[in-house]
Motif scaffolding. Structure first.
Motif, PDB file in Angstrom:
ATOM      1  N   GLY A   1       0.804  -1.217   0.000  1.00  0.00           N
ATOM      2  CA  GLY A   1       0.000   0.000   0.000  1.00  0.00           C
ATOM      3  C   GLY A   1       0.836   1.264   0.000  1.00  0.00           C
ATOM      4  N   CYS A   2       0.166   2.394   0.047  1.00  0.00           N
ATOM      5  CA  CYS A   2       0.878   3.673   0.040  1.00  0.00           C
ATOM      6  C   CYS A   2      -0.045   4.752   0.594  1.00  0.00           C
ATOM      7  CB  CYS A   2       1.291   4.019  -1.388  1.00  0.00           C
ATOM      8  SG  CYS A   2       2.190   5.575  -1.464  1.00  0.00           S
ATOM      9  N   ASP A   3       0.534   5.642   1.395  1.00  0.00           N
ATOM     10  CA  ASP A   3      -0.251   6.751   1.963  1.00  0.00           C
ATOM     11  C   ASP A   3       0.159   8.092   1.368  1.00  0.00           C
ATOM     12  OD1 ASP A   3      -1.554   5.012   3.612  1.00  0.00           O
ATOM     13  OD2 ASP A   3      -0.364   5.442   5.401  1.00  0.00           O
ATOM     14  N   ASN A   4       0.925   8.084   0.297  1.00  0.00           N
ATOM     15  CA  ASN A   4       1.497   9.347  -0.178  1.00  0.00           C
ATOM     16  C   ASN A   4       0.590  10.180  -1.080  1.00  0.00           C
ATOM     17  OD1 ASN A   4       3.935   9.366   1.185  1.00  0.00           O
ATOM     18  ND2 ASN A   4       4.856   7.964  -0.277  1.00  0.00           N
ATOM     19  N   PHE A   5      -0.278   9.544  -1.797  1.00  0.00           N
ATOM     20  CA  PHE A   5      -1.223  10.249  -2.662  1.00  0.00           C
ATOM     21  C   PHE A   5      -0.569  11.243  -3.612  1.00  0.00           C
ATOM     22  CE2 PHE A   5      -3.771   8.553   0.747  1.00  0.00           C
ATOM     23  CZ  PHE A   5      -4.850   8.036   0.059  1.00  0.00           C
ATOM     24  N   CYS A   6       0.415  10.783  -4.358  1.00  0.00           N
ATOM     25  CA  CYS A   6       0.926  11.585  -5.468  1.00  0.00           C
ATOM     26  C   CYS A   6      -0.274  11.784  -6.414  1.00  0.00           C
ATOM     27  CB  CYS A   6       2.060  10.853  -6.189  1.00  0.00           C
ATOM     28  SG  CYS A   6       3.432  10.505  -5.076  1.00  0.00           S
ATOM     29  N   THR A   7      -0.394  12.961  -6.976  1.00  0.00           N
ATOM     30  CA  THR A   7      -1.669  13.310  -7.626  1.00  0.00           C
ATOM     31  C   THR A   7      -1.941  12.543  -8.918  1.00  0.00           C
ATOM     32  OG1 THR A   7      -0.577  15.174  -8.695  1.00  0.00           O
ATOM     33  CG2 THR A   7      -1.772  15.643  -6.655  1.00  0.00           C
ATOM     34  N   TYR A   8      -0.917  11.897  -9.479  1.00  0.00           N
ATOM     35  CA  TYR A   8      -1.092  11.161 -10.734  1.00  0.00           C
ATOM     36  C   TYR A   8      -1.333   9.678 -10.503  1.00  0.00           C
ATOM     37  CZ  TYR A   8       3.739  10.290  -9.472  1.00  0.00           C
ATOM     38  OH  TYR A   8       4.855   9.963  -8.765  1.00  0.00           O
ATOM     39  N   CYS A   9      -1.224   9.227  -9.260  1.00  0.00           N
ATOM     40  CA  CYS A   9      -1.068   7.791  -9.002  1.00  0.00           C
ATOM     41  C   CYS A   9      -2.320   7.173  -8.380  1.00  0.00           C
ATOM     42  CB  CYS A   9       0.128   7.588  -8.072  1.00  0.00           C
ATOM     43  SG  CYS A   9       0.452   5.857  -7.744  1.00  0.00           S
ATOM     44  N   VAL A  10      -2.607   5.974  -8.835  1.00  0.00           N
ATOM     45  CA  VAL A  10      -3.813   5.288  -8.409  1.00  0.00           C
ATOM     46  C   VAL A  10      -3.537   4.304  -7.252  1.00  0.00           C
ATOM     47  CG1 VAL A  10      -3.720   3.305  -9.988  1.00  0.00           C
ATOM     48  CG2 VAL A  10      -5.899   4.407  -9.551  1.00  0.00           C
ATOM     49  N   VAL A  11      -2.251   4.092  -6.975  1.00  0.00           N
ATOM     50  CA  VAL A  11      -1.880   3.051  -5.997  1.00  0.00           C
ATOM     51  C   VAL A  11      -2.582   3.187  -4.634  1.00  0.00           C
ATOM     52  CG1 VAL A  11       0.057   2.205  -4.577  1.00  0.00           C
ATOM     53  CG2 VAL A  11       0.272   2.294  -7.038  1.00  0.00           C
ATOM     54  N   PRO A  12      -2.610   4.394  -4.025  1.00  0.00           N
ATOM     55  CA  PRO A  12      -3.251   4.456  -2.699  1.00  0.00           C
ATOM     56  C   PRO A  12      -4.735   4.070  -2.728  1.00  0.00           C
ATOM     57  CG  PRO A  12      -1.936   6.409  -3.101  1.00  0.00           C
ATOM     58  CD  PRO A  12      -2.026   5.673  -4.411  1.00  0.00           C
ATOM     59  N   TYR A  13      -5.369   4.171  -3.884  1.00  0.00           N
ATOM     60  CA  TYR A  13      -6.795   3.837  -3.986  1.00  0.00           C
ATOM     61  C   TYR A  13      -7.012   2.344  -4.234  1.00  0.00           C
ATOM     62  CZ  TYR A  13      -6.709   8.855  -4.842  1.00  0.00           C
ATOM     63  OH  TYR A  13      -6.463  10.199  -4.739  1.00  0.00           O
TER      64      TYR A  13
ATOM     65  N   ASN B   1       2.467  16.506  -5.784  1.00  0.00           N
ATOM     66  CA  ASN B   1       2.450  16.181  -4.340  1.00  0.00           C
ATOM     67  C   ASN B   1       3.586  15.223  -3.968  1.00  0.00           C
ATOM     68  OD1 ASN B   1       1.510  16.362  -1.703  1.00  0.00           O
ATOM     69  ND2 ASN B   1       0.223  14.530  -1.909  1.00  0.00           N
ATOM     70  N   ARG B   2       4.780  15.503  -4.504  1.00  0.00           N
ATOM     71  CA  ARG B   2       5.888  14.592  -4.241  1.00  0.00           C
ATOM     72  C   ARG B   2       6.612  14.862  -2.920  1.00  0.00           C
ATOM     73  NH1 ARG B   2       6.580   9.784  -5.910  1.00  0.00           N
ATOM     74  NH2 ARG B   2       8.804   9.946  -6.230  1.00  0.00           N
ATOM     75  N   ARG B   3       6.418  16.046  -2.362  1.00  0.00           N
ATOM     76  CA  ARG B   3       6.951  16.357  -1.019  1.00  0.00           C
ATOM     77  C   ARG B   3       8.473  16.395  -0.919  1.00  0.00           C
ATOM     78  NH1 ARG B   3       2.829  12.999   2.781  1.00  0.00           N
ATOM     79  NH2 ARG B   3       1.606  12.339   1.002  1.00  0.00           N
TER      80      ARG B   3
ATOM     81  N   GLY C   1       8.288  -3.204  -2.112  1.00  0.00           N
ATOM     82  CA  GLY C   1       7.183  -2.426  -1.534  1.00  0.00           C
ATOM     83  C   GLY C   1       6.979  -1.178  -2.360  1.00  0.00           C
ATOM     84  N   GLN C   2       5.843  -0.510  -2.216  1.00  0.00           N
ATOM     85  CA  GLN C   2       5.610   0.728  -2.988  1.00  0.00           C
ATOM     86  C   GLN C   2       6.641   1.774  -2.586  1.00  0.00           C
ATOM     87  OE1 GLN C   2       3.703   0.592  -5.410  1.00  0.00           O
ATOM     88  NE2 GLN C   2       2.409  -1.154  -4.919  1.00  0.00           N
ATOM     89  N   ASN C   3       6.976   1.829  -1.312  1.00  0.00           N
ATOM     90  CA  ASN C   3       8.011   2.743  -0.807  1.00  0.00           C
ATOM     91  C   ASN C   3       8.770   2.015   0.287  1.00  0.00           C
ATOM     92  OD1 ASN C   3       7.372   5.320  -2.140  1.00  0.00           O
ATOM     93  ND2 ASN C   3       5.437   5.001  -1.085  1.00  0.00           N
ATOM     94  N   VAL C   4       9.735   1.195  -0.088  1.00  0.00           N
ATOM     95  CA  VAL C   4      10.390   0.361   0.927  1.00  0.00           C
ATOM     96  C   VAL C   4      11.027   1.183   2.040  1.00  0.00           C
ATOM     97  CG1 VAL C   4      10.843  -1.809  -0.288  1.00  0.00           C
ATOM     98  CG2 VAL C   4      12.374   0.118  -0.603  1.00  0.00           C
TER      99      VAL C   4
ATOM    100  N   SER D   1      12.069   3.260  -3.777  1.00  0.00           N
ATOM    101  CA  SER D   1      12.325   4.189  -2.676  1.00  0.00           C
ATOM    102  C   SER D   1      11.639   5.527  -2.954  1.00  0.00           C
ATOM    103  CB  SER D   1      13.812   4.457  -2.543  1.00  0.00           C
ATOM    104  OG  SER D   1      14.497   3.260  -2.335  1.00  0.00           O
ATOM    105  N   HIS D   2      11.243   6.197  -1.898  1.00  0.00           N
ATOM    106  CA  HIS D   2      10.716   7.559  -2.067  1.00  0.00           C
ATOM    107  C   HIS D   2      11.808   8.534  -1.622  1.00  0.00           C
ATOM    108  CE1 HIS D   2       8.296  11.125  -1.914  1.00  0.00           C
ATOM    109  NE2 HIS D   2       7.244  10.455  -2.346  1.00  0.00           N
ATOM    110  N   PRO D   3      12.104   9.548  -2.434  1.00  0.00           N
ATOM    111  CA  PRO D   3      13.191  10.469  -2.065  1.00  0.00           C
ATOM    112  C   PRO D   3      13.023  11.110  -0.690  1.00  0.00           C
ATOM    113  CG  PRO D   3      12.562  10.799  -4.352  1.00  0.00           C
ATOM    114  CD  PRO D   3      11.569   9.842  -3.770  1.00  0.00           C
TER     115      PRO D   3
HETATM  116  S1  SF4 Z   1       3.838   7.293  -6.994  1.00  0.00           S
HETATM  117 FE1  SF4 Z   1       4.610   5.936  -5.411  1.00  0.00          FE
HETATM  118  S2  SF4 Z   1       4.646   7.259  -3.591  1.00  0.00           S
HETATM  119 FE2  SF4 Z   1       3.311   8.263  -5.028  1.00  0.00          FE
HETATM  120  S3  SF4 Z   1       1.250   7.542  -4.530  1.00  0.00           S
HETATM  121 FE3  SF4 Z   1       2.047   6.201  -6.143  1.00  0.00          FE
HETATM  122  S4  SF4 Z   1       2.946   4.481  -5.062  1.00  0.00           S
HETATM  123 FE4  SF4 Z   1       2.682   6.124  -3.565  1.00  0.00          FE
END
Ligand code: SF4
Length: 462
Positions: A185-197, A301-303, A229-232, A262-264
């Motif tokens: 899973g992922c809690d980051n909610f990058c605005t282009y990404c569907v993974v957290p949903y 929303n890359r933070r 992992g999505q963000n190990v 990895s997430h930067p």
């Molecule tokens: S791009 Fe990576 S960090 Fe961002 S929401 Fe998607 S899985 Fe999470």
């Protein structure tokens, strides 16, 4: 928030159901996997459960009694591919009414996609979500007996769903390379990404379970192990990710221990030091930058900022000389101007990545970026893509040229008639003349290099 961990009893119950499904074990499953490494790992798990349920494995859907389509939602192209494959099974179902067809993975988690799938493909027997994999035995049993189409999806909101089920069997595709999921899973909610949903909230396995899986792999002769992992590096188990990496890389024996992705924002000095100091930890770092411009990074929303990214990327390069650096880039994010794009070109030149994975921006329904005005035309995305590729090719050529005359340690992945191929600790592909066996290490002297492949000769072969 519900409990993350599926109880041991619930897992055992599923395995007991599996054991009773096909006494005699003469059935076959065909699993089609689309998308990322997480899906590949999930498919190995599905395969392991099917093995327990008496299903051998086949690549040919025509030979299968059960077809599982493990879908991906990360880009429209991947979705269309999965749907088109599913469409090809209509005939098989007409010829064999007992054939079971199931769809799982990220597409199954999207309500609109799921409804459309059930409507347009009436021969699909069941659909199950990413946190229902462990229930596959029960799902198959129900499909066999009830002859009723079913959907198995969490009813929790996307920021609450997601489970961890330990103790499930895994049937691995390779005898020397393995993936070990450490978080989901992922809690980051990058605005282009569907993974957290579609993959649910971020959750981490306990370190003791991860480390015993790695130990069993090392003891079993696996030489290339990837922590997944999505963000190990956002791992939040009972120990930190650098500590986990250190322990997983410090077992007896020679092996490459990799991690992805990895997430930067979570890439720390402590992590860099572990990469530098623990010999089995691969000298490779994939650090997705996505854009080199601060306004675009913020819209994504890359933070992190361009400056922070550069600082970290250049730091790891100086701490671990020769490390292979790779990145992901999104080409044509909505609103990205030419000047902003050129800052991405510039960051590539500054870091000098060994390889970049460039993706044309693909709007994902339900994500904020899909609703942004100023979507970039396809032709413009392609133009930017081509410019990035040509800049990168020159960089990769220059970097790989430095390998000529050097000897590198290579893990052999294929070997036939004296022609071998493998990967270095830095994950560089090396084609070489030699007698190395698959799954063993060889020292290879590099004799020529292109942007993506090194060529050489095994040292003892001289
Ligand atoms: S791009 Fe990576 S960090 Fe961002 S929401 Fe998607 S899985 Fe999470």
């Amino acid at each position: 928030m519900s409990d993350i961990f599926i109880s041991r009893e619930a897992v055992e119950n599923q395995l007991n159901i599996a054991s009773g499904l096909n006494k005699g074990g003469d059935k076959k499953v065909c699993i089609l996997t689309f998308g990322c490494q997480q899906n590949e790992a999930d498919s190995e798990l599905l395969s392991g459960i099917c093995e327990r349920a008496g299903y051998g494995e086949t690549d040919n859907p025509k030979d299968a009694d059960l077809i599982l389509i493990n879908t991906c939602a990360i880009r429209e192209h991947a979705e269309l591919k999965a749907l088109s494959r599913t469409g090809q099974f209509k005939k098989l179902k007409e010829q064999n009414k007992d054939l079971l067809i199931g769809v799982c993975g990220c597409m199954a988690e999207q309500k609109e996609r799921r409804d459309a799938l059930m409507k347009s493909y009436p021969y699909v027997d069941f659909v199950f979500g990413t946190d229902r994999l462990y229930m596959l035995p029960e799902i198959i049993r129900n499909a066999k007996s009830a002859k009723k189409r079913s959907i198995y999806i969490s009813d929790l909101p996307h920021n609450e769903f997601g489970v961890i089920a330990e103790g499930l069997p895994i049937r691995r595709n390779s005898n020397h390379k393995a993936k070990v999921s450490i978080m989901y899973g992922c809690d980051n909610f990058c605005t282009y990404c569907v993974v957290p949903y579609v993959r649910g909230r971020e959750r981490s396995r306990e370190s003791c379970n991860i480390l015993s899986e790695v130990k069993a792999l090392v003891d079993g002769g696996y030489k290339d192990i990837m922590l997944l992992g999505q963000n190990v590096n956002s791992y939040k188990g009972d120990i930190s990710f650098p500590e986990l990496l250190k322990r997983a890389g410090s077992m007896d024996g020679e092996y490459f221990l990799r991690f992805m992705t990895s997430h930067p924002k979570d890439a720390s000095d402590e992590l860099f030091e572990v990469i530098r100091d623990v010999p089995n930890v691969a000298k490779q770092f994939h650090l997705p930058v996505q854009s080199g411009n601060n306004r675009v990074l913020s819209a994504m929303n890359r933070r992190y900022t361009r400056e922070k990214y550069l600082e970290k990327a250049l730091k790891i390069k100086s701490l671990v000389p020769g490390i292979t650096m790779t990145t992901d880039i999104i080409c044509g994010f909505p609103t990205e101007t030419e000047e902003e794009f050129l800052e991405t070109v510039d960051i590539i030149k500054q870091v000098e990545f060994d390889m970049i994975f460039t993706f044309l921006y693909s709007p994902r329904p339900g994500t904020p970026a899909a609703k942004m005005e100023d979507q970039i035309p396809h032709e413009e995305k392609v133009r930017r893509f081509e410019l990035l590729s040509s800049v990168q090719n020159d960089i990769a050529d220059k970097l790989n040229e430095k390998y000529i005359g050097k000897t590198v340690r290579v893990l052999c992945d294929s070997s036939e008639h004296g022609e071998c191929s493998g990967r270095t600790s830095g994950n560089k592909i090396v084609n070489f003349e030699g007698k190395a066996m698959v799954g063993t290490f060889a020292d290879v002297e590099i004799t020529s290099a292109g942007a993506y492949i090194l060529k050489g000769k095994e040292k003892d072969e001289k």
